[in-house]
Design a protein around this motif. Sequence first.
Motif, PDB file in Angstrom:
ATOM      1  N   LEU A  47      -5.216  48.492 -48.857  1.00 20.58           N
ATOM      2  CA  LEU A  47      -3.924  47.815 -48.754  1.00 20.58           C
ATOM      3  C   LEU A  47      -2.985  48.544 -47.805  1.00 20.58           C
ATOM      4  CD1 LEU A  47      -2.980  46.670 -52.380  1.00 20.58           C
ATOM      5  CD2 LEU A  47      -3.828  45.268 -50.497  1.00 20.58           C
ATOM      6  N   SER A  48      -2.987  49.875 -47.868  1.00 26.77           N
ATOM      7  CA  SER A  48      -2.026  50.647 -47.065  1.00 26.77           C
ATOM      8  C   SER A  48      -2.346  50.604 -45.573  1.00 26.77           C
ATOM      9  CB  SER A  48      -1.974  52.095 -47.550  1.00 26.77           C
ATOM     10  OG  SER A  48      -3.218  52.739 -47.387  1.00 26.77           O
ATOM     11  N   GLU A  49      -3.525  50.101 -45.218  1.00 28.74           N
ATOM     12  CA  GLU A  49      -3.834  49.921 -43.803  1.00 28.74           C
ATOM     13  C   GLU A  49      -3.003  48.798 -43.194  1.00 28.74           C
ATOM     14  OE1 GLU A  49      -8.010  49.274 -43.732  1.00 28.74           O
ATOM     15  OE2 GLU A  49      -8.537  51.387 -44.052  1.00 28.74           O
ATOM     16  N   GLN A  50      -2.566  47.849 -44.020  1.00 26.79           N
ATOM     17  CA  GLN A  50      -1.817  46.699 -43.514  1.00 26.79           C
ATOM     18  C   GLN A  50      -0.455  46.513 -44.173  1.00 26.79           C
ATOM     19  OE1 GLN A  50      -3.907  43.024 -42.576  1.00 26.79           O
ATOM     20  NE2 GLN A  50      -5.828  43.940 -43.276  1.00 26.79           N
ATOM     21  N   PHE A  51      -0.213  47.215 -45.279  1.00 30.83           N
ATOM     22  CA  PHE A  51       1.006  46.979 -46.046  1.00 30.83           C
ATOM     23  C   PHE A  51       1.715  48.294 -46.383  1.00 30.83           C
ATOM     24  CE2 PHE A  51      -1.862  43.459 -47.163  1.00 30.83           C
ATOM     25  CZ  PHE A  51      -1.065  42.370 -46.844  1.00 30.83           C
ATOM     26  N   TYR A  52       2.983  48.153 -46.695  1.00 31.27           N
ATOM     27  CA  TYR A  52       3.785  49.218 -47.296  1.00 31.27           C
ATOM     28  C   TYR A  52       3.613  49.048 -48.804  1.00 31.27           C
ATOM     29  CZ  TYR A  52       8.134  51.880 -48.269  1.00 31.27           C
ATOM     30  OH  TYR A  52       9.068  52.794 -48.700  1.00 31.27           O
ATOM     31  N   VAL A  53       2.894  49.947 -49.448  1.00 34.95           N
ATOM     32  CA  VAL A  53       2.474  49.777 -50.836  1.00 34.95           C
ATOM     33  C   VAL A  53       3.361  50.626 -51.753  1.00 34.95           C
ATOM     34  CG1 VAL A  53       0.552  49.929 -52.461  1.00 34.95           C
ATOM     35  CG2 VAL A  53       0.114  49.369 -50.051  1.00 34.95           C
ATOM     36  N   VAL A  54       3.988  49.966 -52.726  1.00 36.70           N
ATOM     37  CA  VAL A  54       4.859  50.636 -53.685  1.00 36.70           C
ATOM     38  C   VAL A  54       4.240  50.497 -55.068  1.00 36.70           C
ATOM     39  CG1 VAL A  54       7.159  50.715 -54.718  1.00 36.70           C
ATOM     40  CG2 VAL A  54       6.900  50.097 -52.290  1.00 36.70           C
ATOM     41  N   CYS A  55       3.826  51.610 -55.657  1.00 33.33           N
ATOM     42  CA  CYS A  55       3.208  51.622 -56.981  1.00 33.33           C
ATOM     43  C   CYS A  55       4.252  52.038 -58.017  1.00 33.33           C
ATOM     44  CB  CYS A  55       2.030  52.587 -57.025  1.00 33.33           C
ATOM     45  SG  CYS A  55       0.743  52.264 -55.795  1.00 33.33           S
ATOM     46  N   ILE A  56       4.469  51.198 -59.002  1.00 34.19           N
ATOM     47  CA  ILE A  56       5.474  51.447 -60.030  1.00 34.19           C
ATOM     48  C   ILE A  56       4.815  52.091 -61.251  1.00 34.19           C
ATOM     49  CG2 ILE A  56       7.209  50.388 -61.541  1.00 34.19           C
ATOM     50  CD1 ILE A  56       7.915  49.970 -58.641  1.00 34.19           C
ATOM     51  N   GLU A  57       5.405  53.183 -61.747  1.00 26.79           N
ATOM     52  CA  GLU A  57       4.975  53.746 -63.026  1.00 26.79           C
ATOM     53  C   GLU A  57       5.977  53.259 -64.075  1.00 26.79           C
ATOM     54  OE1 GLU A  57       2.157  56.910 -63.580  1.00 26.79           O
ATOM     55  OE2 GLU A  57       3.931  58.162 -63.361  1.00 26.79           O
ATOM     56  N   ASN A  58       5.526  52.393 -64.969  1.00 28.71           N
ATOM     57  CA  ASN A  58       6.439  51.758 -65.912  1.00 28.71           C
ATOM     58  C   ASN A  58       7.164  52.781 -66.786  1.00 28.71           C
ATOM     59  OD1 ASN A  58       5.860  48.993 -65.240  1.00 28.71           O
ATOM     60  ND2 ASN A  58       3.897  49.241 -66.294  1.00 28.71           N
ATOM     61  N   ARG A  59       8.362  52.415 -67.202  1.00 29.53           N
ATOM     62  CA  ARG A  59       9.129  53.259 -68.114  1.00 29.53           C
ATOM     63  C   ARG A  59       8.297  53.616 -69.349  1.00 29.53           C
ATOM     64  NH1 ARG A  59      14.177  50.252 -70.464  1.00 29.53           N
ATOM     65  NH2 ARG A  59      14.695  49.928 -68.264  1.00 29.53           N
ATOM     66  N   ASP A  60       8.547  54.780 -69.872  1.00 26.56           N
ATOM     67  CA  ASP A  60       7.906  55.272 -71.096  1.00 26.56           C
ATOM     68  C   ASP A  60       6.473  55.755 -70.886  1.00 26.56           C
ATOM     69  OD1 ASP A  60       9.261  55.702 -73.461  1.00 26.56           O
ATOM     70  OD2 ASP A  60       9.371  53.583 -73.977  1.00 26.56           O
TER      71      ASP A  60
END
Length: 307
Positions: A47-60
């Motif tokens: 994905l990062s080859e074509q996109f700006y990838v933002v991975c969310i770590e959920n609260r808690d």
Amino acid sequence: MGMHPTIESVCPIHIEIHGDKNAPCIVLVLGLGMQVAEWPLNFIRKLSEQFYVVCIENRDMGRSGRCGPDLEPGLARLLAEKPCGYDAGIPYTLFDMRDDVLRAVDTLGVEKFAIVGFSMGGMIAQLVAARPDKRVTAFAQICSSGGEASAPFPPAAYARLLAVAQVGNSNAELIDMLALDLIWFLSPSRLTEDDAKDLAAKMLEAGFTPGGYARQLLAIQCSGDRSDDLRSIQAPTIIIGARQDRCLSLDGSNRARELIPHAEFKVFDGIGHSLEPVALDYLTTWLCNVATAAAQKDNWRTDHGMA
């Protein structure tokens, strides 16, 4: 190597970023009790080859902030009653977790983005995609639900979820329990007991707690019926289900397909409640076609004074 910023708020949210910020953005949201390290590295790399990838770590969970103690017996007892619609004393709902995602993209200065959610992450991503501001360029859910007031957990699966949410387990007992759950939920994919215990130990080291798990599960069960939210999703959508999913029945994916206008639907045989390469490869191709096209369309409109 990605960046690891924290989004400050009442409950700070840890995120990881990969790829070029000038590329179209994709936001990834994981499920109950999961941490960003559980996204397969090959999937992130592609994905990062074509996109700006933002991975969310959920609260808690993981390195994000906590909304209560590591052990919370009162919530475990409440969960045993399947508290559909219960609203007193709930620390947060899926709508609060939706707002965590929006805070993250706002802090990063991202205006439009595609969003992908697995399991509980799919429920959160549905609510992001349902907002009327049309910021979401594409939406994908994997092994998730259809906006039900009470998530479609089969009884055997819910019993396992409750066991993890119970208090008083030593780390050794919790590792054994999590390992057995990993093997059970991932079936028919094969995971050895030793590998499962190794993964479970890493989960605890990275910030897994029964209290956080219980509060996330309570959010799933106490966010009300979201059918109208799903009906309002306008972004190109793909719903990916697994026929052998033991955690969230395929009925939930089918319901989402019925509610979300023009949603594509893909069911995989031979995989369980997991992020399997065959499903992620299919999703990557879909995202490269749909999300890229949507981003290019938006750029064209902006360039021609239409937005």
